[in-house]
Design an enzyme around this catalytic site. Structure first.
Site, mmCIF file in Angstrom:
data_model
loop_
_atom_site.group_PDB
_atom_site.id
_atom_site.type_symbol
_atom_site.label_atom_id
_atom_site.label_comp_id
_atom_site.label_asym_id
_atom_site.label_seq_id
_atom_site.Cartn_x
_atom_site.Cartn_y
_atom_site.Cartn_z
ATOM 1 N N LYS A 190 40.426 49.981 48.097
ATOM 2 C CA LYS A 190 40.809 49.620 49.363
ATOM 3 C C LYS A 190 40.205 50.143 50.872
ATOM 4 O O LYS A 190 39.614 51.294 50.547
ATOM 5 C CB LYS A 190 42.306 49.680 49.595
ATOM 6 C CG LYS A 190 43.165 49.074 48.354
ATOM 7 C CD LYS A 190 42.822 47.407 48.826
ATOM 8 C CE LYS A 190 43.555 46.598 47.932
ATOM 9 N NZ LYS A 190 43.422 46.320 46.349
HETATM 10 C C1 LIG Z 1 46.618 40.955 47.510
HETATM 11 C C2 LIG Z 1 47.107 42.066 46.540
HETATM 12 N N1 LIG Z 1 48.451 42.592 46.538
HETATM 13 C C3 LIG Z 1 48.944 43.694 45.668
HETATM 14 C C4 LIG Z 1 48.066 44.318 44.967
HETATM 15 C C5 LIG Z 1 48.372 45.315 44.172
HETATM 16 O O1 LIG Z 1 47.920 46.820 44.854
HETATM 17 P P1 LIG Z 1 48.241 47.982 43.734
HETATM 18 O O2 LIG Z 1 46.891 48.019 43.113
HETATM 19 O O3 LIG Z 1 48.189 49.221 44.840
HETATM 20 O O4 LIG Z 1 49.333 48.153 43.204
HETATM 21 C C6 LIG Z 1 46.683 44.307 45.027
HETATM 22 C C7 LIG Z 1 45.395 44.897 44.518
HETATM 23 O O5 LIG Z 1 44.454 44.806 44.403
HETATM 24 C C8 LIG Z 1 46.187 42.881 46.051
HETATM 25 O O6 LIG Z 1 44.883 42.551 46.111
#
Ligand SMILES: Cc1ncc(COP(=O)(O)O)c(C=O)c1O
Length: 391
Positions: A190
């Site tokens: 990210k």
């Molecule tokens: C659009 C979206 N929502 C939620 C997430 C979940 O993030 P995390 O990996 O921090 O739980 C991601 C992860 O890539 C994502 O792309």
């Protein structure tokens, strides 16, 4: 390890992050504590939000928010099919029903499609700022107001992104509209990373307190302080909570990353501008759309293969890029095409705009640590493929 000349992603980790982590390790306080509190305070200031709660992932954060807002069985939550599975899985985890609404030409959930799916059971809208491009929040807030719905922004891609000049997380101070909660991801790829991690921001003190309590087992206030001189061993469990806290070691990385977030975003912007400029002339690829008045944090730079001008399809273009040493990814396989969600009754053909976008989509390498030489190699490979496989 990758032998690619240009990987899809490489994190920007330098002396600052390393020193912050070492200082934290030397402090003797490893898990949630003063560094997490500092990171929460600085992040809240950065996105101009009144309250911030650090969590161990965006997935955990979205789950916590749904739980804290008492969304559960019998409730419906509207979101996009063009997202990562986490967005929808958390809705299912709390026992609610995900309702998918198709995307608009910019790749984000289409407000008209949201409105068409509202029923008496709808409780919340969960827009996703796909790739770092802000959704049209004024329209979404207006729908939410009209139907008395919660808005929970999945801002996994949107740390450092803006909506009409205000940071995602700040709402729209000109109108006073803002979401009930905004959830960011600090996953390794990210814009701002802590390896794994996330942050929930909310304007509402009551929600903030409930989210904080639920993030650590449902323990009464200031749970982590029970090990400090000002704390006490006695605590009470108020509710069934979760173990979703961020550690101070991760927060240390976050503090260093936040300090350079603007610089990293500016670099992404410059790289995206170079891609825009150099790819404009190629008919083989359609470029990302940024609607008037909206801004993009360029977490992802997604092109679409234009099948009218190219003899090969998206999958083959990815292979050709790989042969030329370029790493790519695809965001996302629309959720209704996966086995799990087909078990909920979703079928191919239901969200034609998301499917069409997926058919041609390729996410190009784009990261703050990317050199001009690396972006030049990506462009050279795309020009090469466009001329070799021209229709
Ligand atoms: C659009 C979206 N929502 C939620 C997430 C979940 O993030 P995390 O990996 O921090 O739980 C991601 C992860 O890539 C994502 O792309």
């Amino acid at each position: 390890m990758s032998t690619l000349k240009v990987p899809f992603h490489r994190p920007t980790i330098g002396r600052d992050e390393i020193d912050e982590v070492v200082r934290t390790l030397e402090s003797g306080w490893l898990t949630t504590g003063p560094r997490t509190a500092q990171f929460e305070k600085e992040f809240a200031e950065y996105v101009e939000a009144p309250h911030a709660q650090a969590v161990n992932s965006c997935t955990a954060g979205l789950h916590l928010v749904l739980a804290a807002l008492n969304i559960g069985p019998g409730d419906e939550v509207i979101t996009t099919p063009l997202t990562f599975c986490a967005t929808v899985n958390v809705i299912i985890h709390v026992g609610a029903t995900p309702v998918l609404a198709d995307i608009g030409p910019d790749g984000n959930i289409d407000p008209a499609s949201i409105e068409a799916r509202i029923t008496p059971r709808t409780k919340a809208i969960m827009p996703v700022h796909m790739a770092g491009l802000a959704c049209d929040m004024n329209k979404i807030w207006a729908i939410a107001k009209k139907h008395n719905l919660f808005v929970i922004e999945d801002a996994a891609h949107a740390a450092g992104s803006h909506y009409r000049g205000f940071p995602i997380g700040a709402g729209n101070p000109e109108t006073g509209d803002r979401s009930n909660a905004v959830v960011f991801s600090f996953y390794a790829t990210k814009n701002l990373t802590t390896g794994e991690g996330g942050m929930i921001t909310t304007p509402n003190q009551e929600y903030a307190e409930r989210i904080r309590m639920l993030s650590l087992h449902g323990i009464s206030k200031d749970a982590w302080k029970r090990y400090t001189a000002e704390g006490s061993w006695r605590y009470d469990i108020l509710e069934m909570g979760y173990k979703y806290n961020l550690t101070d070691m991760q927060a240390a990385i976050g503090i260093a990353q936040l300090a350079k977030c603007d610089r990293m975003c500016a670099r992404r912007n410059a790289l995206a501008a170079r891609y825009n400029e150099a790819l404009r002339e190629l008919e083989a690829f359609k470029l990302p759309v940024v609607p008037e008045g909206l801004s993009h944090a360029w977490h992802l730079y997604v092109i679409e293969v234009n099948s009218a001008c190219l003899r090969i399809d998206r999958d083959r273009v990815i292979e050709e890029l790989k042969l030329r040493g370029i790493g790519t990814s695809v965001h996302f396989i629309p959720l209704h095409l996966h086995t799990l969600y087909q078990g909920l009754g979703y079928r191919r053909g239901q969200f034609p705009d998301a499917e069409e976008r997926f058919q041609g989509a390729i996410s190009l390498p784009l990261f703050a640590a990317m050199s001009d030489e690396e972006s030049g190699r990506v462009l050279e490979a795309l020009h090469d493929i466009a001329s070799e496989f021209k229709k």
